[in-house]
Design a protein around this motif. Structure first.
Motif, short mmCIF file in Angstrom:
data_model
loop_
_atom_site.label_atom_id
_atom_site.label_comp_id
_atom_site.label_asym_id
_atom_site.label_seq_id
_atom_site.Cartn_x
_atom_site.Cartn_y
_atom_site.Cartn_z
N GLN A 165 0.81 -1.21 0.00
CA GLN A 165 0.00 0.00 0.00
C GLN A 165 0.84 1.27 0.00
OE1 GLN A 165 -0.41 -2.65 1.84
NE2 GLN A 165 -2.56 -3.28 1.89
N SER A 166 1.98 1.24 0.68
CA SER A 166 2.82 2.44 0.75
C SER A 166 3.78 2.55 -0.43
CB SER A 166 3.62 2.43 2.05
OG SER A 166 4.37 1.24 2.17
N MET A 167 3.75 1.56 -1.34
CA MET A 167 4.58 1.56 -2.55
C MET A 167 6.07 1.70 -2.22
SD MET A 167 2.42 1.12 -5.00
CE MET A 167 3.25 1.61 -6.49
N LYS A 168 6.53 0.96 -1.22
CA LYS A 168 7.93 1.01 -0.84
C LYS A 168 8.77 0.16 -1.78
CE LYS A 168 7.18 1.71 4.14
NZ LYS A 168 7.41 1.14 5.49
N ASP A 169 9.89 0.73 -2.23
CA ASP A 169 10.80 -0.02 -3.10
C ASP A 169 11.34 -1.27 -2.40
OD1 ASP A 169 10.61 1.47 -5.37
OD2 ASP A 169 12.32 2.74 -4.95
N SER A 170 11.67 -1.16 -1.12
CA SER A 170 12.26 -2.29 -0.40
C SER A 170 11.31 -3.47 -0.36
CB SER A 170 12.64 -1.88 1.02
OG SER A 170 11.50 -1.42 1.74
N TRP A 171 10.02 -3.22 -0.26
CA TRP A 171 9.06 -4.32 -0.25
C TRP A 171 9.03 -5.05 -1.60
CZ3 TRP A 171 3.93 -3.31 2.85
CH2 TRP A 171 4.26 -2.86 4.13
N ALA A 172 9.28 -4.31 -2.66
CA ALA A 172 9.26 -4.91 -4.00
C ALA A 172 10.57 -5.57 -4.36
CB ALA A 172 8.92 -3.84 -5.03
N ILE A 173 11.68 -5.09 -3.78
CA ILE A 173 13.01 -5.55 -4.19
C ILE A 173 13.56 -6.65 -3.28
CG2 ILE A 173 15.42 -4.84 -4.47
CD1 ILE A 173 13.60 -3.88 -6.69
N VAL A 174 13.46 -6.47 -1.96
CA VAL A 174 14.17 -7.35 -1.02
C VAL A 174 13.78 -8.82 -1.13
CG1 VAL A 174 14.55 -7.82 1.44
CG2 VAL A 174 14.70 -5.48 0.58
N PRO A 175 12.48 -9.19 -1.25
CA PRO A 175 12.18 -10.62 -1.41
C PRO A 175 12.88 -11.24 -2.60
CG PRO A 175 10.19 -9.41 -0.87
CD PRO A 175 11.24 -8.38 -1.14
N GLY A 176 12.92 -10.52 -3.72
CA GLY A 176 13.62 -11.03 -4.90
C GLY A 176 15.13 -11.11 -4.70
N ILE A 177 15.69 -10.17 -3.94
CA ILE A 177 17.13 -10.19 -3.67
C ILE A 177 17.49 -11.38 -2.77
CG2 ILE A 177 19.03 -8.91 -2.60
CD1 ILE A 177 18.13 -7.86 -5.31
N ILE A 178 16.60 -11.75 -1.87
CA ILE A 178 16.84 -12.95 -1.05
C ILE A 178 16.95 -14.17 -1.96
CG2 ILE A 178 15.79 -14.51 0.64
CD1 ILE A 178 14.66 -12.08 2.06
N GLY A 179 16.07 -14.24 -2.96
CA GLY A 179 16.16 -15.33 -3.93
C GLY A 179 17.46 -15.31 -4.70
N LEU A 180 17.95 -14.12 -5.04
CA LEU A 180 19.22 -13.99 -5.75
C LEU A 180 20.38 -14.42 -4.86
CD1 LEU A 180 20.74 -12.93 -8.28
CD2 LEU A 180 20.84 -10.71 -7.15
N ALA A 181 20.37 -13.99 -3.60
CA ALA A 181 21.46 -14.33 -2.68
C ALA A 181 21.54 -15.82 -2.43
CB ALA A 181 21.26 -13.58 -1.36
N LEU A 182 20.40 -16.47 -2.28
CA LEU A 182 20.38 -17.91 -1.99
C LEU A 182 20.58 -18.75 -3.25
CD1 LEU A 182 17.53 -18.14 0.66
CD2 LEU A 182 20.00 -18.28 1.03
N LEU A 183 20.61 -18.11 -4.40
CA LEU A 183 20.99 -18.80 -5.63
C LEU A 183 22.50 -18.74 -5.84
CD1 LEU A 183 20.03 -20.22 -8.29
CD2 LEU A 183 19.98 -17.94 -9.32
N ILE A 184 23.10 -17.59 -5.52
CA ILE A 184 24.52 -17.38 -5.80
C ILE A 184 25.41 -18.03 -4.75
CG2 ILE A 184 26.32 -15.64 -6.06
CD1 ILE A 184 24.16 -13.72 -7.07
N ALA A 185 25.19 -17.72 -3.48
CA ALA A 185 26.12 -18.13 -2.41
C ALA A 185 26.27 -19.65 -2.26
CB ALA A 185 25.71 -17.48 -1.09
N PRO A 186 25.18 -20.42 -2.14
CA PRO A 186 25.37 -21.88 -2.02
C PRO A 186 25.99 -22.49 -3.26
CG PRO A 186 23.18 -21.23 -1.28
CD PRO A 186 23.77 -20.04 -1.95
N ALA A 187 25.65 -21.95 -4.44
CA ALA A 187 26.19 -22.50 -5.69
C ALA A 187 27.70 -22.29 -5.76
CB ALA A 187 25.51 -21.86 -6.89
N ILE A 188 28.17 -21.11 -5.35
CA ILE A 188 29.62 -20.84 -5.38
C ILE A 188 30.36 -21.76 -4.42
CG2 ILE A 188 31.36 -19.13 -4.73
CD1 ILE A 188 29.62 -16.99 -5.93
#
Length: 369
Positions: A165-188
């Motif tokens: 409702q507040s149109m916060k960028d962090s709400w839109a970005i952070v969940p996807g970044i968690i997916g990115l982090a957990l794709l990169i770090a364990p794979a490396i």
């Protein structure tokens, strides 16, 4: 299966991780990715330099100007200059947006002649330009031109924004970044496990011993899986207490999906580790196959439904899209296990992870090439 041998190998892997200091990478890398990208990626464009050319000088044009002047998205100036001079300013990079209100705009509006407003936007950066275009259209439609209709009770706007409702960028970005982090770090981490032994020569212990491939892989993958399982909770706490995200879904869906996703990431790293012979090569390939898909085909920057046919198919071939759908649901929507799509994507993630590990096991040979 010889449990004692597996325990001994697992103990050795933990000791190697501590000695090589790679244990710190397990937690620092995902945390740094989430913090850096969570604060660094901003989809919102504020204080766009805006010039308004008011050639009408009517009540309606003043309403339009007022709408732009009282918004954080624009730094508005009303100038009495020609169109050509204004266009030269945008070419020189002195302004971002030009709003040209033509003469007789209000008269044509009252006569239902559908007058046009000229909007010129600096399109040197397409994503930024598209965002500014959306802001301008929304301002003109919802703030200015509808005021006259609202005052005449011809139309009533009841607008609601769901899930964010507040149109916060962090709400839109952070969940996807968690997916990115957990794709990169364990794979490396997984990519360096076997190839490191190839480089230093300790892989011959595996070739010459009686340990089975399944026992060897269990011993190799168990430590990174357990270590990265702690990140399930660390990244959740970061999202909730640093970025102030809500958590509206099922914790167990989040936990099971994330553990399955870590399994997928380890499977990717295992495949790379098996087919490469040096750590540098393994590191480069792992970054290429995780970072690029993680950004382009995860839905962080562009909705999957808006992609072209080829990109849409590619996105559905990659695991990050399925995990991000689930994690956005757990943080922002809250459908949980009642959603058949969530259950389908959860099953796809599990099958994806098991398939990658089985493929890596088939490619791993217990002999010298």
């Amino acid at each position: 299966m010889k449990i004692n041998i597996i325990k001994a190998y697992i103990k050795k892997e933990f000791l190697d991780l501590f000695r090589s200091k790679m244990i710190f990478m397990v937690y620092l890398m995902p945390l740094m990715i989430v913090l850096l990208f969570g604060y660094g990626i901003k989809m919102e464009v504020t204080h766009s330099r805006t010039i308004i050319l008011d050639n009408d000088n009517s009540k309606t044009s003043l309403e339009i100007i007022n709408a732009f002047e009282h918004s954080k998205y624009y730094d508005t100036k009303v100038l009495n200059i020609s169109d050509n001079k204004a266009l030269k300013m945008i070419k020189k990079g002195k302004t971002d947006i030009i709003i040209d209100i033509p003469a007789c705009f209000e008269k044509k509006l009252f006569k239902n002649q559908k007058p046009e407003i000229g909007v010129f936007i600096d399109g040197a950066f397409p994503i930024r330009a598209t965002t500014m275009q959306g802001y301008v259209i929304n301002t003109l439609l919802n703030k200015a031109s509808t005021n006259m209709l609202i005052s005449q009770n011809m139309i009533k706007i009841n607008q609601r924004t769901l899930f964010n409702q507040s149109m916060k960028d962090s709400w839109a970005i952070v969940p996807g970044i968690i997916g990115l982090a957990l794709l990169i770090a364990p794979a490396i981490l997984a990519a360096l496990l076997i190839v490191k032994e190839k480089e230093v020569g300790t892989i011959f212990n595996f070739y010459s011993s009686s340990i089975k491939k399944s026992e060897f892989l269990i011993a190799k993958l168990t430590p990174p899986f357990l270590l990265h399982s702690v990140n399930v909770f660390i990244l959740l706490l970061v999202a909730l207490y640093i970025f102030d995200l809500p958590f509206r879904g099922s914790f167990w869906l989040y936990f099971i999906a994330t553990e399955s996703y870590i399994l997928v990431s380890l499977g990717i790293g295992l495949l790379v580790s098996v087919v490469t012979s040096t750590q540098v090569t393994a590191l480069v390939i792992t970054i290429l196959v995780t970072v690029i898909p993680g950004f382009l085909y995860s839905g962080i920057l562009m909705p999957i439904s808006s992609m072209d046919k080829e990109s849409y198919i590619e996105a559905h071939l990659l695991p990050v899209m399925y995990y991000n759908h689930i994690i956005y649901d757990t943080f922002l929507i809250g459908s949980g296990f009642s959603s058949s799509t969530n259950l389908l994507y959860l099953g796809i993630l599990f099958i994806y992870g098991v398939s990658l590990i089985l493929l890596g096991s088939l490619l791993l040979k217990k002999r010298l090439k």
